[in-house]
Design an enzyme around this catalytic site. Sequence first.
Site, PDB file in Angstrom:
ATOM      1  N   VAL A 109      38.879  40.996  43.390  1.00 54.06           N
ATOM      2  CA  VAL A 109      39.960  40.014  43.299  1.00 54.06           C
ATOM      3  C   VAL A 109      41.267  40.780  43.442  1.00 54.06           C
ATOM      4  CG1 VAL A 109      40.986  38.161  41.944  1.00 54.06           C
ATOM      5  CG2 VAL A 109      38.567  38.639  41.734  1.00 54.06           C
ATOM      6  N   SER A 114      45.344  43.782  37.734  1.00 56.60           N
ATOM      7  CA  SER A 114      44.347  44.559  37.008  1.00 56.60           C
ATOM      8  C   SER A 114      43.041  44.685  37.784  1.00 56.60           C
ATOM      9  CB  SER A 114      44.054  43.898  35.656  1.00 56.60           C
ATOM     10  OG  SER A 114      43.570  42.581  35.846  1.00 56.60           O
ATOM     11  N   CYS A 115      43.089  44.489  39.103  1.00 57.78           N
ATOM     12  CA  CYS A 115      41.848  44.432  39.873  1.00 57.78           C
ATOM     13  C   CYS A 115      41.231  45.801  40.086  1.00 57.78           C
ATOM     14  CB  CYS A 115      42.102  43.772  41.227  1.00 57.78           C
ATOM     15  SG  CYS A 115      43.227  44.702  42.281  1.00 57.78           S
ATOM     16  N   GLY A 116      41.974  46.871  39.836  1.00 53.66           N
ATOM     17  CA  GLY A 116      41.409  48.195  39.975  1.00 53.66           C
ATOM     18  C   GLY A 116      41.547  48.775  41.367  1.00 53.66           C
ATOM     19  N   LEU A 117      42.095  48.038  42.311  1.00 52.95           N
ATOM     20  CA  LEU A 117      42.300  48.565  43.649  1.00 52.95           C
ATOM     21  C   LEU A 117      43.570  49.406  43.686  1.00 52.95           C
ATOM     22  CD1 LEU A 117      41.558  45.429  45.855  1.00 52.95           C
ATOM     23  CD2 LEU A 117      40.079  47.383  45.496  1.00 52.95           C
TER      24      LEU A 117
END
Length: 284
Positions: A109, A114-117
């Site tokens: 997402v 906060s998607c970590g990408l």
Amino acid sequence: MGRVTERRRVVRIRGGAAGVRPDTLVTEEPLEIRLNGKPLAITMRTPGDDFALAAGFLVSEGVMARTSDVQAVTYCEGATEDGSNTYNVVNVQLAPSVPLPDITLERNVYTTSSCGLCGKASLDAVRTATRFPGLAADPVRVPAELLSELPDRLRAAQKVFDRTGGLHAAALFSAEGELLDVREDVGRHNAVDKIVGRALQAGRLPLAGSVLLVSGRASFELAQKAVMAGIPVLAAVSAPSSLAVDLALESGLTLVGFLRGANMNVYAGEQRIILPGAGAGAGS
């Protein structure tokens, strides 16, 4: 829907004196968005325009971009143990021709901070997913003096904020300053999704030649939503994030921050802003 605001007891202290009175608060409730019957996302929102919110969210996710992509949007019944509908679960049924994205617990997402990408992956995700890649070619130009008037116009249109003081807002304007739409929500990203979703429902995407104004800061998420909807100008009354500026520079989005009265910072796409004293044909 009748749940935009609620009344709560409050002890009010003013000038050293205390009293008990009711206070009006903005309602905040979860909304689960399902896609073809499968859970996709949960967002905390102010009830109202839920179908538009779900549609706008899916536009920003790159799932759909036109009215014909949607077969139906409905509330799901049986959300509580007694089977009553709380109107907190919405299902979007895509048209048979629209491919269904992978929906798993590990779903990427990229719309959330906060998607970590990493930053580069986030920029790549928007570039590959947008249905309106011609944003940089949008020829719209907006006078700086006109931009300076828009926050007051937005504030005047915030009806629920007047009663609660607890809402973000997003407004869509024409290049001439006409207020095209305004939405309020506890989440600034929800307010933008509601505007984009309403535009999709009306068959008005992409929103070329328009200006999106948000009441808070300009995060990457909001810049991404503007790009995905084909909006060429995003203005915010507060600061942008570094990744929002990166996305604006790469996509051709004009990004304005700290829009307060006659003062503003233009972080990207300054060619669209007509500076004070410059003619419409003059460069920036």
